[in-house]
Design a protein around this motif. Structure first.
Motif, PDB file in Angstrom:
ATOM      1  N   SER A   3       0.818  -1.195   0.000  1.00  0.00           N
ATOM      2  CA  SER A   3       0.000   0.000   0.000  1.00  0.00           C
ATOM      3  C   SER A   3       0.858   1.253   0.000  1.00  0.00           C
ATOM      4  O   SER A   3       0.482   2.242  -0.563  1.00  0.00           O
ATOM      5  N   LYS A  28      -1.859   6.287  -6.325  1.00  0.00           N
ATOM      6  CA  LYS A  28      -3.228   6.710  -6.114  1.00  0.00           C
ATOM      7  C   LYS A  28      -3.278   8.219  -5.933  1.00  0.00           C
ATOM      8  O   LYS A  28      -4.179   8.867  -6.405  1.00  0.00           O
ATOM      9  N   GLU A  60      -3.602  10.169  -9.015  1.00  0.00           N
ATOM     10  CA  GLU A  60      -4.744   9.987  -9.908  1.00  0.00           C
ATOM     11  C   GLU A  60      -5.572  11.251 -10.102  1.00  0.00           C
ATOM     12  O   GLU A  60      -5.840  11.636 -11.226  1.00  0.00           O
ATOM     13  N   ASP A  90      -6.263  -6.643  -8.295  1.00  0.00           N
ATOM     14  CA  ASP A  90      -7.631  -6.633  -8.839  1.00  0.00           C
ATOM     15  C   ASP A  90      -7.993  -5.249  -9.404  1.00  0.00           C
ATOM     16  O   ASP A  90      -7.173  -4.328  -9.388  1.00  0.00           O
ATOM     17  N   ASP A  91      -9.213  -5.123  -9.889  1.00  0.00           N
ATOM     18  CA  ASP A  91      -9.621  -3.891 -10.569  1.00  0.00           C
ATOM     19  C   ASP A  91      -9.611  -2.673  -9.648  1.00  0.00           C
ATOM     20  O   ASP A  91      -9.484  -1.547 -10.102  1.00  0.00           O
ATOM     21  N   SER A  92      -9.763  -2.918  -8.352  1.00  0.00           N
ATOM     22  CA  SER A  92      -9.759  -1.778  -7.431  1.00  0.00           C
ATOM     23  C   SER A  92      -8.335  -1.422  -7.016  1.00  0.00           C
ATOM     24  O   SER A  92      -8.125  -0.548  -6.186  1.00  0.00           O
ATOM     25  N   GLY A  93      -7.357  -2.139  -7.596  1.00  0.00           N
ATOM     26  CA  GLY A  93      -5.963  -1.833  -7.285  1.00  0.00           C
ATOM     27  C   GLY A  93      -5.446  -2.573  -6.069  1.00  0.00           C
ATOM     28  O   GLY A  93      -4.337  -2.352  -5.616  1.00  0.00           O
ATOM     29  N   ARG A  94      -6.264  -3.450  -5.536  1.00  0.00           N
ATOM     30  CA  ARG A  94      -5.855  -4.171  -4.338  1.00  0.00           C
ATOM     31  C   ARG A  94      -4.931  -5.336  -4.705  1.00  0.00           C
ATOM     32  O   ARG A  94      -5.241  -6.139  -5.578  1.00  0.00           O
ATOM     33  N   ARG A 141      -9.970  -2.816   5.988  1.00  0.00           N
ATOM     34  CA  ARG A 141      -9.179  -3.924   5.481  1.00  0.00           C
ATOM     35  C   ARG A 141      -8.385  -4.552   6.619  1.00  0.00           C
ATOM     36  O   ARG A 141      -7.995  -3.848   7.554  1.00  0.00           O
ATOM     37  N   TYR A 200     -12.370 -13.013 -11.290  1.00  0.00           N
ATOM     38  CA  TYR A 200     -10.968 -12.790 -11.665  1.00  0.00           C
ATOM     39  C   TYR A 200     -10.244 -14.086 -12.011  1.00  0.00           C
ATOM     40  O   TYR A 200      -9.095 -14.057 -12.424  1.00  0.00           O
TER      41      TYR A 200
END
Ligand code: ZN
Length: 462
Positions: free
Chosen positions: A44, A51, A54, A273-277, A384, A431
């Motif tokens: 992270s 992030k 962005e 994943d798509d959320s950047g996780r 999280r 996924y």
């Protein structure tokens, strides 16, 4: 081999270790708790700058139109600017100045000291893109300035690894812009055979502590890196290096890794994943993590265990102790032990400041005696695993700073130190195909690297 190893590191006394290098062993002991999260934490941190920039790409460039103080006529100076069109880029005849912030400095003082225009500072500090940066300076921050006899022409300051603030004098005033600083990720392979400790073997293989900690963090759920390590254990890893402008900056994330421990092989591979996780899975798509961290705080000792018949230290009556007390200094971050949702945050009688999280599988966890809450852990918020939700204190019925931690399954208290923890979710169904497709070539590459290493060993043996 599946045991609940690393989260239990703290259950072992550092003194009892036979690790030859004591400081290392203690280091492991101390980081034990953090390890399962470390991979994620580092990820992270690395993710954060990406992030952070962005919004910048979408955000409009703010231009100040605060007239008078900085009208072009006044600031331009005849010698430098032709009347029209105005030259915006810094010219060689401007003076440049690097301001490095030290403890106690303010930009105001530094502007005064270097005879820079304070009115310009006021103006740029009011620009939306710049205000936060200029108000929250900290030691080590660097501002590169060009000026013309004290009149500000441009200012540049890195905000993170991947973003920077640039301020330019324009015809109509000043403009502030958040700019991206592209980084390059290079892949590297590493291999080590353990003689004494993971640290030593990896250092011999030319790998940084950061990479080693990441490897340990990823496999910490299955391998106890203090007690389970055997001479002859080996690892293969593919990881990223972060480069910028042709310079090595730091080691990045682990892409894939294999750890051979006492005859069993553990493999982990990264998926974003798509959320950047970012998370790590086995080649078959199972999570390498458990859904819960065993102890959600970096503690110094266990001050009270789960005990159905305990004499309460303050009330002096027999009262079930339905959690575990982890002694830790005031202010130590308390982490969400698993992904979940905040269902309570506030004062709860003897618990003092407490947070309750609702997780999947009808599990709730409670964290008590906090000195304060983390701002993001509001009721209704999703958290999280590993996210800080509050800080150790001694509010409520507590004699010393500690975290009181409870784990309930369908409302029934279970011993957080011994309850069987569920595995974290496997790769999401949506996924799965992509996971298999993207990870196959990476695993092949790791296998190839492995076979070259094995071939080298075989050759050396002859
Ligand atoms: Zn307690």
């Amino acid at each position: 081999m599946h045991r609940q190893a690393s989260p239990l590191l703290h259950d072992y006394k550092p003194a009892s270790t036979t690790e030859p290098n004591k400081s290392r062993a203690f280091k492991w002991f101390a980081v034990g708790l953090g390890l399962p999260l470390l991979g994620l934490a580092l990820i992270s941190t690395l993710d954060a700058p990406n992030k952070a920039i962005e919004p910048a790409s979408d955000a409009p460039v703010m231009t100040a139109i605060e007239g008078e103080a900085i009208s072009p006529v006044e600031t331009a100076g005849d010698a430098v600017f032709s009347p029209t069109p105005l030259v915006l880029a810094p010219e060689p005849e401007f003076e440049s100045l690097t301001l490095t912030i030290r403890s106690g400095d303010t930009l105001d003082q530094l502007f005064r000291k270097h005879n820079l225009d304070l009115g310009h500072l006021t103006t740029i500090a009011s620009l939306e893109e710049a205000s936060q940066r200029l108000r929250k300076i900290k030691p080590g921050d660097v501002f590169e300035i060009t000026h013309d006899n004290g009149k500000l022409v441009s200012m540049y300051s890195a905000l993170s690894l991947t973003s920077a603030l640039r301020i330019n004098r324009e015809e109509t005033g000043f403009s502030a812009q958040l700019i991206e600083r592209p980084i390059e990720k290079r892949k590297r392979n590493g291999h080590g055979v353990i003689q004494t400790s993971l640290f030593e073997s990896a250092a011999e293989a030319g790998m940084s502590d950061k990479v080693i900690m990441n490897i340990a963090g990823i496999f910490a759920w299955d391998v106890d890196f203090v007690l389970d390590i055997r001479s002859g254990d080996s690892f293969y890893v593919q990881y990223e290096e972060i480069w910028q402008d042709g310079e090595f900056i730091t080691d990045g994330e682990i892409v894939a890794a294999e750890f051979n421990n006492d005859g069993s092989t553990h493999r982990a591979i990264r998926f974003v994943d798509d959320s950047g996780r970012t998370d790590y899975f086995t080649p078959g798509g199972h999570s390498v993590r458990k859904a819960f961290i065993r102890a959600p705080v970096d503690f110094t000792r266990i001050s009270s265990n789960f005990n159905p018949r305990r004499r309460h230290p303050i009330l002096n009556t027999i009262r079930a102790h339905r959690g575990v007390d982890y002694a830790a200094p005031r202010g130590t971050p308390i982490k969400a032990s698993g992904d979940g949702k905040v269902i309570f945050r506030g004062v709860k009688s003897g618990y003092g400041n407490a947070v309750i999280l609702q997780h999947g599988g009808n599990i709730t966890t409670l964290y008590a005696h906090m000195s304060k809450f983390a701002a993001k852990a509001r009721v209704g918020a999703r958290v999280r695993q590993g996210q800080t939700i509050g800080y150790v204190g001694k509010t409520g019925l507590a004699t010393a700073n500690h975290l009181h931690y409870e784990y309930r399954v369908s409302g029934v208290h279970r011993n957080p130190r011994t309850v069987e923890l569920p595995k974290a979710d496997p790769i999401a169904e949506k996924y799965r195909e992509r996971f298999l497709a993207t990870t196959a070539p990476i695993l092949e590459e790791l296998e190839r690297f492995k076979s070259t290493k094995l071939a080298t060993v075989a050759f050396a043996d002859q």
